[in-house]
Design a protein around this motif. Structure first.
Motif, short mmCIF file in Angstrom:
data_model
loop_
_atom_site.label_atom_id
_atom_site.label_comp_id
_atom_site.label_asym_id
_atom_site.label_seq_id
_atom_site.Cartn_x
_atom_site.Cartn_y
_atom_site.Cartn_z
N ASN A 326 0.79 -1.24 0.00
CA ASN A 326 0.00 0.00 0.00
C ASN A 326 0.81 1.29 0.00
O ASN A 326 0.25 2.38 -0.13
N LEU A 327 2.13 1.19 0.16
CA LEU A 327 2.93 2.41 0.35
C LEU A 327 2.88 3.33 -0.87
O LEU A 327 2.65 4.54 -0.73
N ALA A 328 3.09 2.78 -2.05
CA ALA A 328 3.16 3.63 -3.26
C ALA A 328 1.86 4.41 -3.44
O ALA A 328 1.89 5.63 -3.70
N ALA A 329 0.73 3.76 -3.27
CA ALA A 329 -0.57 4.44 -3.43
C ALA A 329 -0.76 5.48 -2.32
O ALA A 329 -1.24 6.60 -2.57
N ALA A 330 -0.38 5.13 -1.10
CA ALA A 330 -0.56 6.05 0.03
C ALA A 330 0.24 7.34 -0.20
O ALA A 330 -0.22 8.43 0.14
N LEU A 331 1.40 7.22 -0.80
CA LEU A 331 2.26 8.40 -1.01
C LEU A 331 1.71 9.34 -2.08
O LEU A 331 2.14 10.47 -2.18
N LYS A 332 0.78 8.85 -2.87
CA LYS A 332 0.21 9.72 -3.92
C LYS A 332 -0.78 10.72 -3.33
O LYS A 332 -1.14 11.70 -3.97
N LYS A 333 -1.22 10.49 -2.10
CA LYS A 333 -2.13 11.46 -1.45
C LYS A 333 -1.32 12.67 -0.99
O LYS A 333 -0.22 12.51 -0.48
N SER A 334 -1.88 13.84 -1.17
CA SER A 334 -1.19 15.06 -0.75
C SER A 334 -1.56 15.39 0.70
O SER A 334 -2.41 14.73 1.29
N ASP A 335 -0.91 16.43 1.21
CA ASP A 335 -1.31 17.02 2.48
C ASP A 335 -1.16 16.09 3.68
O ASP A 335 -2.11 15.85 4.41
N GLY A 336 -0.01 15.59 3.89
CA GLY A 336 0.21 14.88 5.15
C GLY A 336 1.19 13.75 5.03
O GLY A 336 1.65 13.40 3.95
N LYS A 337 1.48 13.19 6.19
CA LYS A 337 2.46 12.11 6.29
C LYS A 337 1.77 10.76 6.31
O LYS A 337 0.69 10.60 6.88
N VAL A 338 2.43 9.78 5.74
CA VAL A 338 2.03 8.39 5.95
C VAL A 338 2.64 7.97 7.29
O VAL A 338 3.84 8.14 7.51
N ILE A 339 1.78 7.51 8.19
CA ILE A 339 2.24 7.07 9.52
C ILE A 339 2.11 5.54 9.59
O ILE A 339 1.08 4.97 9.23
N ILE A 340 3.20 4.91 10.06
CA ILE A 340 3.25 3.44 10.15
C ILE A 340 3.17 3.03 11.62
O ILE A 340 3.87 3.59 12.46
N THR A 341 2.33 2.05 11.90
CA THR A 341 2.27 1.49 13.26
C THR A 341 2.64 0.00 13.18
O THR A 341 2.56 -0.59 12.10
N PRO A 342 3.02 -0.62 14.30
CA PRO A 342 3.44 -2.03 14.25
C PRO A 342 2.30 -2.93 13.77
O PRO A 342 1.14 -2.59 13.93
#
Ligand SMILES: NC(=O)c1ccc[n+]([C@@H]2O[C@H](COP(=O)([O-])OP(=O)(O)OC[C@H]3O[C@@H](n4cnc5c(N)ncnc54)[C@H](OP(=O)(O)O)[C@@H]3O)[C@@H](O)[C@H]2O)c1
Length: 342
Positions: A326-342
């Motif tokens: 899901n990372l590549a698609a998540a990074l295409k969203k603007s306005d904010g950080k992708v946050i990863i949890t365990p």
């Protein structure tokens, strides 16, 4: 004493060293650069701590790094990710003071996109209880850079220019500039973000896709006389804007979001107008700034997040186990950080 499992889940680097490319912080498929692994829990050496991850952020530097385009070489098989927040569950000799504390950290040794992380105690900041885990995951790299660069800008007059102003760092610098009584001139790509940047304190906002942007910038520049251009894009438009700035202007390059390499068209300005082109890297700032000054900055950063003057915008939440697909698609969203949890 915390009982630790025998192994941990981690997202690790697929390649070694540098790639020799400079294609920018974009990826089409995380599997080109990363893979999943079950690894032994790393052991903290002298001066190091073992942190159980709460949250990690995804910064452009992480993407440059996994692609072999950052200022340090990749080590194949080690976890990716530079920055996060977690609990110290074991401490090596000399680092016992951090045992059991919740800290923001920059990973130095094993990366943040893993259930457990080892890093130097100097790369950890104990967090005030009123700082959220999301803010904790983005508490060091961008906020310290914002403080250091706005500090640099304010030595050179009251107006300064910020490119990629909708980035998390751009927004931090804009509101900090406003709070210090300065006049940030913000450059954005999307017209719909102009109002947001004005609300954050930009004195002027220009849209880089506007056909007249260079002329509009030249007019503003003639009035406000900005002498520092804090630039994360470094493309040909950046060069044109730098050329439109007044004498003694400094083009401070600190990121490479643009994929094209700019050509210098008015080198005479460097000679006859005293203009300068330079770089900024937080790692260098941390090595050259006295610890007491860094501590003052860290305290101010936490105060700003605690009272809401600064916040981390979150565009997407992923877990370590669903990061890869899901990372590549998540990074295409603007306005904010992708946050990863365990
Ligand atoms: N040198 C250092 O020590 C240091 C430290 C920290 C950060 N940085 C750099 O600072 C920059 C911002 O970091 P961040 O974490 O704040 O980023 P971020 O929040 O992930 O935001 C990046 C934003 O920049 C905009 N952008 C992307 N590509 C662009 C392009 N080609 N032209 C113009 N705008 C573009 C996009 O916003 P829109 O879609 O709204 O346009 C994107 O959301 C990065 O380049 C990073 O590497 C450098």
């Amino acid at each position: 004493m915390t009982t630790l499992p025998a192994s941990m889940f981690a997202t690790i680097l697929k390649h070694d060293g540098y790639s020799g490319t400079m294609t920018g912080p974009v990826i089409e498929n995380a599997a080109d650069w990363l893979t999943e692994a079950e690894l032994p829990i790393p052991e903290p050496g002298p001066g190091q701590v073992l942190i159980r991850l709460r949250t990690a952020s995804v910064n452009p530097s992480d993407l440059h790094f996994i692609k072999g385009e950052y200022g340090q070489p990749r080590v194949q098989g080690t976890p990716a990710g530079f920055e996060g927040c977690g609990d110290v569950v074991a401490a090596g000799k000399g680092a016992e003071a951090l045992q059991d504390l919740r800290v923001a950290f920059v990973a130095a040794g094993s990366g943040a996109w893993a259930e457990y992380v080892v890093t130097q105690m100097q790369m950890c900041i104990p967090l005030r209880p009123d700082i959220s885990d999301d803010d904790g995951a983005a508490q060091i790299i961008n906020p310290l850079t914002a403080m250091a660069m706005v500090d640099m800008a304010k030595e050179d007059g009251d107006a300064f220019v910020i490119s990629a102003a909708t980035s998390q760092l751009g927004k931090l610098m804009c509101s900090l500039g406003r709070d210090l009584g300065l006049k940030p001139i913000a450059l954005v790509r999307r017209t719909e973000t102009v109002e947001t940047l004005k609300q954050l304190g930009a004195a002027e906002v220009l849209v880089t896709t506007d056909a007249d942007v260079v002329q509009k910038f030249a007019d503003i520049s003639a009035t406000l006389k900005p002498r520092v251009f804090l630039d994360a894009v470094m493309d040909q438009l950046s060069e044109q804007l730098f050329c439109a700035m007044p004498n003694r202007a400094r083009w401070v390059c600190y990121g490479k979001l643009g994929s094209d390499a700019p050509t210098l068209t008015q080198t005479g300005q460097l000679i006859f107008m005293g203009k300068r082109i330079e770089g900024f890297w937080l790692t260098q700032w941390m090595m050259s700034t006295p610890p007491a000054d860094q501590m003052r900055v860290v305290t101010e950063v936490q105060a700003r997040f605690a009272d809401g003057r600064w916040k981390t915008d979150v565009s997407e939440r992923l877990t370590l186990r669903n990061l890869m697909p899901n990372l590549a698609a998540a990074l295409k969203k603007s306005d904010g950080k992708v946050i990863i949890t365990p």
